[in-house]
Design an enzyme around this catalytic site. Structure first.
Site, short mmCIF file in Angstrom:
data_model
loop_
_atom_site.label_atom_id
_atom_site.label_comp_id
_atom_site.label_asym_id
_atom_site.label_seq_id
_atom_site.Cartn_x
_atom_site.Cartn_y
_atom_site.Cartn_z
CG ASP A 207 -0.01 0.00 2.53
OD1 ASP A 207 0.35 1.06 3.04
OD2 ASP A 207 0.35 -1.11 2.99
CG ASP A 209 1.86 5.02 5.84
OD1 ASP A 209 1.02 4.18 6.21
OD2 ASP A 209 2.49 5.74 6.64
N1 LIG Z 1 1.21 1.35 5.73
C1 LIG Z 1 1.68 0.50 6.62
N2 LIG Z 1 2.13 0.93 7.83
C2 LIG Z 1 2.61 0.06 8.74
N3 LIG Z 1 2.71 -1.27 8.53
C3 LIG Z 1 2.29 -1.73 7.35
N4 LIG Z 1 2.24 -2.99 6.86
C4 LIG Z 1 1.72 -2.92 5.63
N5 LIG Z 1 1.41 -1.65 5.29
C5 LIG Z 1 1.75 -0.89 6.36
#
Ligand SMILES: Nc1ncnc2[nH]cnc12
Ligand SMILES: CSC[C@H]1O[C@H](OP(=O)(O)O)[C@H](O)[C@@H]1O
Length: 281
Positions: A207, A209
């Site tokens: 993803d 963040d």
């Molecule tokens: N955006 C994210 N922040 C923290 N841990 C994660 N694991 C997968 N995506 C994450």
């Protein structure tokens, strides 16, 4: 005989790796690991697999007994550790589906048990370069050979969890120039170093963040796991290929030799220190 040369920690969405496994319960001075350890032979190499959240994902990142997990691997004889994880991206050029072989971490966790050296041996192990250069090079090769976009370096910011970051936190990490965000690389990778095991991370980007990408407002665990699942065969293949590339002379990919010279008072370790330090041998 229950033993292994190479350990693999499975993370979110990654609960099994090996076939024809022998399931072994390992006890440690730090309490039980997250689950049984699964032992098998892969291309002639003895491998141990341990799902860090437990096989049914019942242990959240901030409650994992990292010391027990790492000790369990070392007590089985592992000299090197492959530590894949699901991770968010902090930079636009690092896209979901890409793999990053991180070479640095930033610790933003709090209150985790993060050392084996609580006395009587006082030593200060350097995490300056926690990840092993040879293992990293071999991981990059394995990723590229599987046709996957690979970022050869990266800094992973490890947050405490279980919550994700706010947009402001995420912007802060982005502005610092760091690439990857996760909740489990610390203290797992550093503890491997404390026990003299070489360690390599492979971050599978699931993803952007929160706020990093205009189209992605907030991260959620459901989407993370969905993206991980759609890439899970790729990461498993990369890990298996990497196992096949690790040299049989494991001293090349462990860090035991570095550690004998790092006692805190500046003196070389005495034979007694080394005996205690190498209690696992
Ligand atoms: N955006 C994210 N922040 C923290 N841990 C994660 N694991 C997968 N995506 C994450
Ligand atoms: C399921 S979303 C957050 C979760 O995913 C990552 O897990 P892992 O590092 O074990 O692959 C992240 O660190 C969080 O634990």
């Amino acid at each position: 005989m229950n033993s292994a040369e190479i350990g693999v920690f499975g993370g979110s969405g990654f609960y099994s790796l090996l076939q024809d496994v022998r399931e072994v319960k390992v006890d440690t001075p730090y309490g039980p690991p997250s689950d049984a350890v699964f032992l098998a032979t892969v291309n002639g190499r003895k491998v141990a697999f341990l799902p860090r959240h437990g096989r049914h994902h019942t242990i959240p990142p901030h409650m994992i007994n990292y010391r027990a997990n790492v000790w369990a691997m070392r007590s089985l004889g592992c000299r090197c550790i492959i530590s894949p994880c699901a991770a968010g991206s902090l930079q636009l050029e690092v896209a979901p589906g890409d793999f990053v072989v991180c070479d640095q971490f930033v610790d933003r966790t709090s209150g985790r048990k993060d050392t084996f050296f609580d006395g009587p041996i006082v030593t200060h192990v350097s995490p300056a370069d926690t990840y092993h250069p040879i293992l990293r090079k071999l991981a990059i090769e394995a990723i590229r050979e599987n046709g996957i976009t690979c970022h050869e370096t990266g800094t992973v910011v490890v947050i405490q969890g279980p919550r994700f970051s706010t947009k402001s936190e995420s912007k802060w990490f982005h502005d610092a120039g760091w690439e990857v965000i996760n909740m489990t690389q610390y203290p797992e990778a550093y503890l491997c170093r404390e026990l003299g095991m070489g360690v390599v991370n492979i971050s599978l980007i699931t993803d952007y963040d929160s706020g990093v990408h205009a189209g992605t407002e907030a991260v959620n665990a459901h989407n993370v796991l969905e993206v991980f699942r759609s890439n899970s065969e790729k990461i498993k293949q990369v890990v298996l290929d990497l196992i096949g590339k690790i040299p049989a002379d494991l001293e090349q990919v462990s860090t035991v030799a570095d550690l004998e010279y790092t006692r805190g008072d500046g003196h070389a370790m005495s034979p007694e220190d080394i005996r205690l330090f190498r209690v696992l041998d």
